[in-house]
Each structure stands twice: as C-alpha cells, then as structure tokens.
Design a protein around this motif. Structure first.
Motif, mmCIF file in Angstrom:
data_model
loop_
_atom_site.group_PDB
_atom_site.id
_atom_site.type_symbol
_atom_site.label_atom_id
_atom_site.label_comp_id
_atom_site.label_asym_id
_atom_site.label_seq_id
_atom_site.Cartn_x
_atom_site.Cartn_y
_atom_site.Cartn_z
ATOM 1 N N SER A 372 124.523 12.229 -1.876
ATOM 2 C CA SER A 372 125.585 13.178 -2.239
ATOM 3 C C SER A 372 126.659 13.190 -1.164
ATOM 4 N N CYS A 373 127.801 13.766 -1.505
ATOM 5 C CA CYS A 373 128.873 13.978 -0.532
ATOM 6 C C CYS A 373 128.989 15.477 -0.275
ATOM 7 N N GLN A 374 128.934 15.869 0.973
ATOM 8 C CA GLN A 374 128.970 17.274 1.343
ATOM 9 C C GLN A 374 130.034 17.501 2.410
ATOM 10 N N GLU A 375 130.636 18.672 2.368
ATOM 11 C CA GLU A 375 131.570 19.042 3.431
ATOM 12 C C GLU A 375 130.786 19.412 4.683
ATOM 13 N N VAL A 376 131.130 18.794 5.784
ATOM 14 C CA VAL A 376 130.443 19.025 7.052
ATOM 15 C C VAL A 376 131.421 19.631 8.043
ATOM 16 N N GLU A 381 129.477 16.845 20.050
ATOM 17 C CA GLU A 381 129.434 15.388 20.174
ATOM 18 C C GLU A 381 128.079 14.961 20.713
ATOM 19 N N THR A 382 127.561 13.846 20.201
ATOM 20 C CA THR A 382 126.286 13.307 20.665
ATOM 21 C C THR A 382 126.530 12.253 21.730
ATOM 22 N N SER A 383 125.455 11.830 22.358
ATOM 23 C CA SER A 383 125.568 10.809 23.415
ATOM 24 C C SER A 383 125.983 9.452 22.849
ATOM 25 N N GLU A 384 125.777 9.255 21.532
ATOM 26 C CA GLU A 384 126.149 7.979 20.912
ATOM 27 C C GLU A 384 127.604 7.954 20.469
ATOM 28 N N GLY A 385 128.358 9.009 20.733
ATOM 29 C CA GLY A 385 129.751 9.057 20.333
ATOM 30 C C GLY A 385 129.967 9.567 18.922
ATOM 31 N N LEU A 386 128.892 9.949 18.260
ATOM 32 C CA LEU A 386 129.000 10.565 16.943
ATOM 33 C C LEU A 386 129.120 12.071 17.116
ATOM 34 N N TRP A 387 129.385 12.746 16.005
ATOM 35 C CA TRP A 387 129.469 14.206 16.037
ATOM 36 C C TRP A 387 128.436 14.804 15.090
ATOM 37 N N GLU A 388 127.921 15.958 15.483
ATOM 38 C CA GLU A 388 126.963 16.670 14.626
ATOM 39 C C GLU A 388 127.609 17.915 14.067
ATOM 40 N N GLY A 389 127.235 18.218 12.840
ATOM 41 C CA GLY A 389 127.712 19.436 12.207
ATOM 42 C C GLY A 389 126.765 19.821 11.088
ATOM 43 N N VAL A 397 123.950 17.202 10.135
ATOM 44 C CA VAL A 397 124.474 15.881 9.791
ATOM 45 C C VAL A 397 125.080 15.239 11.024
ATOM 46 N N ARG A 398 124.897 13.931 11.132
ATOM 47 C CA ARG A 398 125.514 13.176 12.233
ATOM 48 C C ARG A 398 126.417 12.101 11.632
ATOM 49 N N ALA A 399 127.674 12.084 12.046
ATOM 50 C CA ALA A 399 128.646 11.106 11.546
ATOM 51 C C ALA A 399 129.816 11.064 12.524
ATOM 52 N N ARG A 400 130.801 10.224 12.218
ATOM 53 C CA ARG A 400 132.002 10.188 13.057
ATOM 54 C C ARG A 400 132.939 11.302 12.608
ATOM 55 N N GLY A 401 133.339 12.134 13.543
ATOM 56 C CA GLY A 401 134.221 13.246 13.219
ATOM 57 C C GLY A 401 134.817 13.800 14.487
ATOM 58 N N THR A 417 114.698 15.878 9.383
ATOM 59 C CA THR A 417 115.585 16.939 8.879
ATOM 60 C C THR A 417 117.043 16.701 9.264
ATOM 61 N N LEU A 418 117.334 15.503 9.773
ATOM 62 C CA LEU A 418 118.693 15.116 10.143
ATOM 63 C C LEU A 418 119.233 14.124 9.127
ATOM 64 N N LEU A 419 120.482 14.312 8.713
ATOM 65 C CA LEU A 419 121.134 13.389 7.793
ATOM 66 C C LEU A 419 122.164 12.548 8.536
ATOM 67 N N LEU A 420 122.240 11.276 8.185
ATOM 68 C CA LEU A 420 123.240 10.376 8.738
ATOM 69 C C LEU A 420 124.217 10.007 7.623
ATOM 70 N N GLY A 421 125.503 9.916 7.948
ATOM 71 C CA GLY A 421 126.477 9.600 6.919
ATOM 72 C C GLY A 421 127.774 9.105 7.494
ATOM 73 N N SER A 422 128.742 8.946 6.600
ATOM 74 C CA SER A 422 130.063 8.493 7.022
ATOM 75 C C SER A 422 131.109 9.260 6.222
ATOM 76 N N ILE A 423 132.292 9.409 6.820
ATOM 77 C CA ILE A 423 133.380 10.119 6.162
ATOM 78 C C ILE A 423 133.725 9.422 4.844
ATOM 79 N N CYS A 424 133.854 10.185 3.773
ATOM 80 C CA CYS A 424 134.180 9.613 2.465
ATOM 81 C C CYS A 424 135.540 8.930 2.531
ATOM 82 N N GLU A 425 135.676 7.839 1.808
ATOM 83 C CA GLU A 425 136.881 7.023 1.887
ATOM 84 C C GLU A 425 138.154 7.793 1.552
ATOM 85 N N GLU A 426 138.054 8.731 0.583
ATOM 86 C CA GLU A 426 139.266 9.458 0.182
ATOM 87 C C GLU A 426 139.779 10.353 1.287
ATOM 88 N N GLU A 427 138.926 10.590 2.302
ATOM 89 C CA GLU A 427 139.388 11.411 3.424
ATOM 90 C C GLU A 427 140.243 10.590 4.374
#
Length: 427
Positions: A372-376, A381-389, A397-401, A417-427
C-alpha cells in the motif's frame, strides 16, 4: 538554577511534566538532562500499580543520595494519593495533581521558609487547570491535554480517587492551544486526557466538537486521539468522525479483558460483544484501520478458561498492537478486597502469553500494509541516511525523506514491525 525532570507513567503525566518544566524555564531556570547535576529535581509520580509506587519512591531516595544538596519536587498521582509517603529526605515540595501551574512559586516559598511545603489539595472544587506546553520531542507531533479526571470507578483502578472528577478544557481554549502549536511547527496534534471520551461532560459539547475545532486550523495536518472507551464509538459518532479527514485511523480502544465474566467483575461498562461492535464500526469505516488496546491479565478470580477467552478474543478483533499489564492490587479499590487473588507466577505466565500474542498480531498488521501507499510524517534521520516516520496507523517506516515532511510512501517490505519503502513517483 538548573532543573531536571523525570516522568513515571502515562502520556498525560508526560504532558504535565513538560508544562511544569516550562513554568520553571519562564522563571529563568535552565533545563538539564536528568542524569546530570541539577539544583532542582522534579519527579512526576505514578500510582497505577504497585510497581509505579516502588519506582517513584526508589527514584526520590536515589536523587537525595546522589545529590544531597539539591531540592526535590514530587508531583503526580502517588503524591496526590499519599503525600506523607513521598515526603522523604530532600523533598522540598509535594504538589500532587493540582496547583501544578503554581509549582515555581510554591517551590520558592519552600526555599524561603526553609521547610518542606505540601501543596496537595483534597476535595473541594476541581476545575480544569490550564497548563501550557509549547515544546515537544522533535518537531512533528505535539500532545494537547484537553480533559482531566474520571468517574467510572472500575474495580481495579485507583485513578478516579486520585485524579478527581471529569473536567474539560473549554472548546475555545482547545482551538487556541492547537493553533499555537500548529504555528510553532507541529503538523500533528495528539488530543489526550484521562477519560477522553467524557470530554465536555455536562455541556452541550462533546469530544468531536473539540476535534472539529482542531480540524479547522490550517497548519494542522493530522489529529490523533488518545484512549477511547467502547461505548463512545457509536454509528452516529463514527459517521461524524468520517467528516473530520485529518483524524488518523489509529484508535486506542480500551479493552482490559475479552471475557464477559471478568469484565463484569471489573465493572467495565461493556461486554465482549459491545467491544467487538465498536471495533468493527471503526475497522469498516477506515481502510487499514489500526485498533490498539490495553489488556489487564490475572484479575482476581480470573480462571484459565477466562484467560483463554481473552486470548481468543484478541485474534478475533485483529489488533494492531496491545499493551499488557498484570493486575496490581491497589488499596481503596473494590478489587483489593476480592477473593481469588492470583499468584505472581500465574501473573507472569499469563502476561508472557499475551505479550507473545500481541507481538504476532502487530507483525501481522504491519505485513498487511506492504504493497500500500501511506502518508508518512518523517521525524528522525537514521545512521544509514534514511529517515524514519510514522504512517497514520502509527506504524514506523524508513525511507528517504526529510524532517517534518509528509510524503506518500510505497511500502515495499516489512522487517518485523518496521516498514521499508520509497517515495511514490507522483510525489
């Protein structure tokens, strides 16, 4: 002067601690981490369980042992319930759950008079105390306490005796405080209280009137509700709730037990059938609705059959998360005098079983969001350069943001209990 604070217990207590801290800061005191040296230590206590009492008293004694010259302020539910018990060496002020807005003047009076001051009030007229909080962890979510007190007197609970009767923040004040928080940069407002569903009791206004006031504030992007009781959730209530599109589809619906017999003995005002109806109303109204709850196990007289009824009911409801608490005797409550008090071994065994079920249910709920696509709302920021929200369902959720950004994220994979994802293309 440096002040350090520590909170035991619930989110309402956390709000109250922050409000008292900000009173000191406005008076010129400097906040310092609790682990560091301070001139004043404020302990906001909890008395929901015997463990809460024990932790509160141990902490007060430890502060005095490590910092014998510092002044100690004891606030909160244990202070309200038993002021003499917390008036230990080093304690300069006991303030309970009232007059917290006066905490600075009361403390400085104790210093001037060179004696401990007990400002705990019992009885009399209870009014809603207009505390103010302007700073919260991070820059995304702010808690706003709009209700105080409880009049349910469940058999196991000491809180109505400690927090006093139901009282509410005026609707105009709710709007004003929420607007101030939005202008300070908080896109998500969490409305909380001791018995949130009783907001507005005795007036023509109810909880959804307060939510509507917050909904209409431009800077507010999300509204999250604190704990609700099943009788609050009716068809009419849910129908109106759906018109308030900033409300997150995550609802903490207090359960305590899935056994009809245990619920009767607890003096809860619903049965499993009524609870399931309320849960289904919400789950049918919102896609991917997250229902979370509290479970109190090993209540006096709870049989193994009743414990199994609760375990089965958890799966039937399909919770997103559960918090498990073993029953704790509280002097002054009906349950304290009930026969059939269970052993510590039984409490531990049943608690462990429920926690295991809760972990399974949470992982299953998180897995359902994959694809699914969810608003996060990104927070850190995590140590890997990703962001959590967090999603509206309060799933991590952990993704680039970036901090404070709300973005639609395609949820691709679950790791526990952690989800990994990516920003939807339309964003």
């Amino acid at each position: 002067m440096r002040i350090a604070c520590h909170t035991l217990g619930c989110k309402v207590n956390q709000y109250d601690t922050q409000a008292m801290l900000e009173c000191f800061e406005r008076a010129g005191y400097m906040h310092t981490p609790f682990q560091e040296e301070a001139d004043v230590y404020l302990v906001n206590t909890c008395t929901v369980t015997g463990t809460g009492d024990k932790k509160s008293l141990q902490l007060i004694r430890r502060i005095h042992r490590l910092h014998p010259e510092a002044g100690i302020i004891v606030a909160g539910c244990l202070a309200q319930r038993d002021a003499r018990r917390v008036l230990l060496p080093g304690v300069r002020l006991v303030v309970g759950v009232r007059r917290r807005g006066e905490v600075v003047s009361l403390y400085e009076r104790a210093l001037a008079e060179n004696r401990p001051v007990c400002a705990v009030e019992q009885g009399g007229t209870w009014s809603f105390e207009p505390l103010r909080v302007g700073r919260h962890e991070g820059k995304t979510r702010a808690t706003l306490k709009i209700q105080e007190g409880c009049d349910r007197y469940c058999a196991y609970c000491i809180i109505p005796y400690v927090r006093g009767p139901v009282r509410s923040m005026a609707p105009a004040a709710v709007e004003s405080e929420a607007r101030r928080l939005a202008e300070a940069g908080y896109p998500e407002i969490v409305l909380t209280g001791i018995h949130l569903g009783s907001y507005g009791r005795g007036t023509e206004r109810g909880l959804l009137d307060a939510v509507e006031r917050v909904q209409n504030i431009p800077g507010v992007k999300r509204i999250r509700l604190g704990s609700l009781e099943p009788p609050t959730v009716t068809e009419e209530w849910v129908h109106r709730l759906l018109t308030l599109d900033k409300v997150c589809p995550q609802f903490h619906l207090s359960m305590q037990s899935g056994s009809a017999g245990v619920l009767r003995r607890m003096r809860r005002q619903y049965d499993p059938k009524g609870y399931l109806k309320a849960a289904r109303l919400l789950q049918n109204a919102y896609e991917h609705c997250a229902i979370t709850t509290d479970v109190l196990t090993a209540f006096p007289g709870e049989t193994e059959e009743e414990a199994l009824e609760t375990e089965a009911f958890l799966g039937e409801v399909g919770f997103a998360r559960i918090h498990v608490f073993p029953y704790s005797r509280r002097a002054g409550t009906l349950a304290d005098k009930m026969p059939g008090q269970l052993s510590q071994e039984v409490k531990q065994e049943r608690t462990a079983r429920l926690i295991a079920i809760g972990n399974q249910l949470e992982r299953a709920f998180v897995q359902k969001l994959v694809g699914s696509c969810q608003e996060v709302l990104f927070e850190s920021e995590t140590s890997e350069g990703l962001w959590e929200g967090y999603t509206p369902q309060y799933v991590r959720v952990r993704a680039r943001g970036r901090a404070g950004q709300i973005a639609r994220v395609c949820l691709e994979q679950a790791q526990g209990t952690l989800l990994l994802g990516s920003i939807c293309e339309e964003e």
